[in-house]
Design a protein around this motif. Structure first.
Motif, PDB file in Angstrom:
ATOM      1  N   TYR A  82     -11.103  10.769   1.119  1.00  9.29           N
ATOM      2  CA  TYR A  82     -10.604   9.520   0.543  1.00  9.29           C
ATOM      3  C   TYR A  82     -11.564   8.404   0.907  1.00  9.29           C
ATOM      4  CZ  TYR A  82      -7.644   5.496  -0.569  1.00  9.29           C
ATOM      5  OH  TYR A  82      -7.158   4.321  -1.075  1.00  9.29           O
TER       6      TYR A  82
ATOM      7  N   LYS B 172     -11.838  -1.040   9.038  1.00  2.77           N
ATOM      8  CA  LYS B 172     -10.831  -0.847  10.087  1.00  2.77           C
ATOM      9  C   LYS B 172     -11.223  -1.446  11.438  1.00  2.77           C
ATOM     10  CE  LYS B 172      -9.043   3.250   7.720  1.00  2.77           C
ATOM     11  NZ  LYS B 172      -7.676   2.914   7.245  1.00  2.77           N
TER      12      LYS B 172
ATOM     13  N   ASN C   2      -8.272  12.232   6.055  1.00  4.20           N
ATOM     14  CA  ASN C   2      -7.297  11.919   5.008  1.00  4.20           C
ATOM     15  C   ASN C   2      -6.686  13.178   4.402  1.00  4.20           C
ATOM     16  OD1 ASN C   2      -7.113   8.861   4.352  1.00  4.20           O
ATOM     17  ND2 ASN C   2      -9.272   9.245   4.774  1.00  4.20           N
TER      18      ASN C   2
ATOM     19  N   SER D  11       0.878  -1.164   0.000  1.00  6.02           N
ATOM     20  CA  SER D  11       0.000   0.000   0.000  1.00  6.02           C
ATOM     21  C   SER D  11       0.921   1.222   0.000  1.00  6.02           C
ATOM     22  CB  SER D  11      -0.929   0.004   1.218  1.00  6.02           C
ATOM     23  OG  SER D  11      -1.998   0.904   0.984  1.00  6.02           O
TER      24      SER D  11
ATOM     25  N   GLY E  71     -12.505  -1.267   2.991  1.00  7.61           N
ATOM     26  CA  GLY E  71     -13.289  -0.029   2.935  1.00  7.61           C
ATOM     27  C   GLY E  71     -13.551   0.390   1.505  1.00  7.61           C
ATOM     28  N   THR E  72     -12.570   0.130   0.638  1.00  3.93           N
ATOM     29  CA  THR E  72     -12.753   0.427  -0.792  1.00  3.93           C
ATOM     30  C   THR E  72     -13.971  -0.293  -1.347  1.00  3.93           C
ATOM     31  OG1 THR E  72     -10.394   0.831  -1.211  1.00  3.93           O
ATOM     32  CG2 THR E  72     -11.725   0.100  -3.084  1.00  3.93           C
TER      33      THR E  72
ATOM     34  N   ASP F 110     -18.947   8.090   5.115  1.00  6.16           N
ATOM     35  CA  ASP F 110     -17.821   7.151   5.103  1.00  6.16           C
ATOM     36  C   ASP F 110     -17.206   7.177   6.504  1.00  6.16           C
ATOM     37  OD1 ASP F 110     -14.871   6.571   3.022  1.00  6.16           O
ATOM     38  OD2 ASP F 110     -15.417   5.874   5.026  1.00  6.16           O
TER      39      ASP F 110
ATOM     40  N   GLU G 266      -2.219  12.331   7.307  1.00  2.36           N
ATOM     41  CA  GLU G 266      -2.855  11.193   7.973  1.00  2.36           C
ATOM     42  C   GLU G 266      -3.045  11.524   9.450  1.00  2.36           C
ATOM     43  OE1 GLU G 266      -3.009   8.621   4.535  1.00  2.36           O
ATOM     44  OE2 GLU G 266      -3.964   8.565   6.499  1.00  2.36           O
TER      45      GLU G 266
HETATM   46  P1  KE4 Z   1      -9.360   0.289   2.621  1.00  2.00           P
HETATM   47  O1  KE4 Z   1      -9.772  -0.121   1.216  1.00  2.00           O
HETATM   48  O2  KE4 Z   1      -7.922   0.764   2.681  1.00  2.00           O
HETATM   49  O3  KE4 Z   1      -9.688  -0.792   3.656  1.00  2.00           O
HETATM   50  O4  KE4 Z   1     -10.286   1.526   3.041  1.00  2.00           O
HETATM   51  C1  KE4 Z   1     -10.332   2.638   2.208  1.00  2.00           C
HETATM   52  C2  KE4 Z   1     -10.750   3.846   3.022  1.00  2.00           C
HETATM   53  C3  KE4 Z   1     -12.060   4.280   2.929  1.00  2.00           C
HETATM   54  N1  KE4 Z   1     -12.492   5.361   3.624  1.00  2.00           N
HETATM   55  C4  KE4 Z   1     -11.646   6.041   4.436  1.00  2.00           C
HETATM   56  C5  KE4 Z   1     -12.171   7.236   5.184  1.00  2.00           C
HETATM   57  C6  KE4 Z   1     -10.290   5.632   4.572  1.00  2.00           C
HETATM   58  O5  KE4 Z   1      -9.456   6.334   5.373  1.00  2.00           O
HETATM   59  C7  KE4 Z   1      -9.837   4.517   3.862  1.00  2.00           C
HETATM   60  C8  KE4 Z   1      -8.408   4.032   3.948  1.00  2.00           C
HETATM   61  N2  KE4 Z   1      -7.540   4.803   4.785  1.00  2.00           N
HETATM   62  C9  KE4 Z   1      -6.139   4.770   4.417  1.00  2.00           C
HETATM   63  C10 KE4 Z   1      -5.340   5.828   5.197  1.00  2.00           C
HETATM   64  N3  KE4 Z   1      -6.096   6.891   5.749  1.00  2.00           N
HETATM   65  C11 KE4 Z   1      -5.586   3.401   4.614  1.00  2.00           C
HETATM   66  C12 KE4 Z   1      -4.082   3.317   4.545  1.00  2.00           C
HETATM   67  C13 KE4 Z   1      -3.617   2.778   3.229  1.00  2.00           C
HETATM   68  O6  KE4 Z   1      -4.183   3.133   2.174  1.00  2.00           O
HETATM   69  O7  KE4 Z   1      -2.652   1.990   3.271  1.00  2.00           O
END
Ligand code: KE4
Length: 417
Positions: A149, A268, A212, A28, A122-123, A240, A386
């Protein structure tokens, strides 16, 4: 705390091997230290508020796996839950009792979530919520905030173009994928109100507390205004809460601010550090998701029993006492960092909500601050944009040591200016 050895030899060796395997040597991007420079520390174990790199350096950790580790690393109840689940098999591809238990804990904490679906990131959760909102409204346009983000789905990897029309924020995202996303500034209610009035908008997706772009809290009335404006125009409101969910309150930002979204995105903390995401909200909306309805979404490891067991163990420890103690700890850290910066005459702002904060170091000096703290034994997020995460495992002496190290780091930055 063990003395910081100068050696980062093994980290360097492993990163050389990693760079022959993974783009930028990481899985990542933010882990690559690109915005702060230097060689990433390869972490081989963690416990409580601490991580240890492969050279044996002990570091007090404020990355917290980017949010999940609210109890601290390797909490005995979480480790035990995962070990017991694993002994019964790691994945069934079938319904399992843990997902029911975790789903009930989430619904109990966030009444706006009448039905939900677990996914593995989360994506995936944000991407699916957008698809659902478009299906439910029959509209195509979505709105996000600049600096917000929501993971790396094409429609959300978008930055402001002319007239708020989205432009691709990544190579490989097509103009077509971006142009149905409009982008407005966070905390600008007039901008959102104008957009939802002038366009047929399926949904507005927002981090209710931005984290973010560094931690940025909503202006008074902003979230309430988003709710009223979207409701007035038949636009769905998606919170979100991947970061804020179970972080800023057990019921997330929607509980803290008393604003009810139509859909919520989670991740998370609800997985206790294992791969997880979830989206959920009004039952009439979620009833559109396959196999109940026409919105297709699926996942081999969705509701994975180990991730669900870790989530249940984590959420089961998130009681009022824990949040009260986190508030005391985070306030102590914030006040100490502000006092340290003032005493050093450093140009620094600290922005905090609950147990997440960002130290904004002006004049581009964040990398220098990051590395001064790392050398002193403190692992901060390797990016100015961050949040630091304080866990239930951070002790007063850890916080005070952090403050002392920050004072020395601010002094050095101030001297070097
Ligand atoms: P993931 O796909 O990384 O599990 O979640 C995406 C996501 C969605 N929404 C919010 C508000 C988020 O902050 C995130 C992911 N956060 C990042 C850093 N703030 C994860 C760290 C990384 O990308 O390695």
């Amino acid at each position: 705390m063990t003395a910081i050895s100068e050696s980062t030899r093994r980290s360097g060796e492993l990163m050389e091997r990693a760079e022959r395997l993974f783009p930028g040597g990481v899985n990542s991007p933010v882990r690559a230290f690109r915005s702060v420079g230097g060689t990433p520390r390869v972490i081989e174990r963690a416990s409580g508020a601490r991580v240890w790199d492969v050279d044996g350096n002990e570091l007090i950790d404020y990355v917290g796996s980017w949010g999940p580790m609210i109890l601290g690393h390797a909490h005995p109840a979480v480790v035990d839950a995962v070990q017991r689940a694993a002994a019964r098999g790691t994945s069934y591809g079938a319904p399992n009792p843990h997902e029911v238990e975790l789903g009930e804990l989430i619904v109990g904490a966030m009444p706006s979530i009448e039905r939900l679906r677990f996914v593995s990131s989360g994506t995936e959760a944000a991407m699916s919520a957008i698809r659902l909102a478009r299906a439910a409204t029959g509209r195509e346009t979505i709105v996000k905030m600049a600096g917000g983000y929501h993971g790396h789905a094409d429609a959300l990897l978008v930055e402001p173009g002319s007239g708020a029309i989205g432009m691709p924020a990544s190579a490989g995202v097509t103009i077509g994928a971006a142009r149905d996303t409009l982008v407005v500034p966070y905390n600008d209610l007039d901008a959102v109100d104008r957009i939802v009035r002038e366009h047929d908008v399926a949904a507005v997706i927002v981090e209710p507390v931005a984290a973010n772009m560094g931690v940025v809290t909503p202006l008074s009335g902003y979230l309430e205004g988003l709710r009223a404006s979207t409701a007035r125009h038949g636009t769905l409101l998606i919170f979100d809460e991947v970061i804020t969910g179970f972080r800023v309150a057990r019921g997330g930002a929607q509980q803290r601010y008393g604003v009810t979204p139509d859909l919520t995105v989670l991740g998370k903390i609800i997985g206790g550090g294992l791969p997880v995401g979830a989206y959920g909200g009004r039952a009439d909306l979620m009833s559109l998701v396959a196999p109940a309805g026409p919105v297709y979404q699926a996942g081999t490891l969705s509701g994975n029993p180990l991730a669900m067991a870790a989530g249940v163990a984590t959420l089961s420890h998130l009681d009022d006492g824990l949040y009260a103690n986190l508030e005391i700890a985070a306030t102590r850290l914030e006040d100490g960092l502000v006092a340290a910066a003032d005493a050093a005459g450093a140009s620094v702002q600290v922005s905090r909500l609950a147990s997440m904060l960002t130290v904004f170091v002006n004049d581009g000096a964040y990398p220098a601050f990051f590395h001064a703290m790392l050398a002193a034994g403190f692992l901060l997020p390797p990016s100015q944009h961050e949040a630091w995460f304080i866990s239930a495992a951070h002790r007063v002496e850890d916080l005070d040591a952090t403050i002392d190290a920050a004072r020395a780091a601010f002094d050095r930055i101030h001297e070097d200016r």
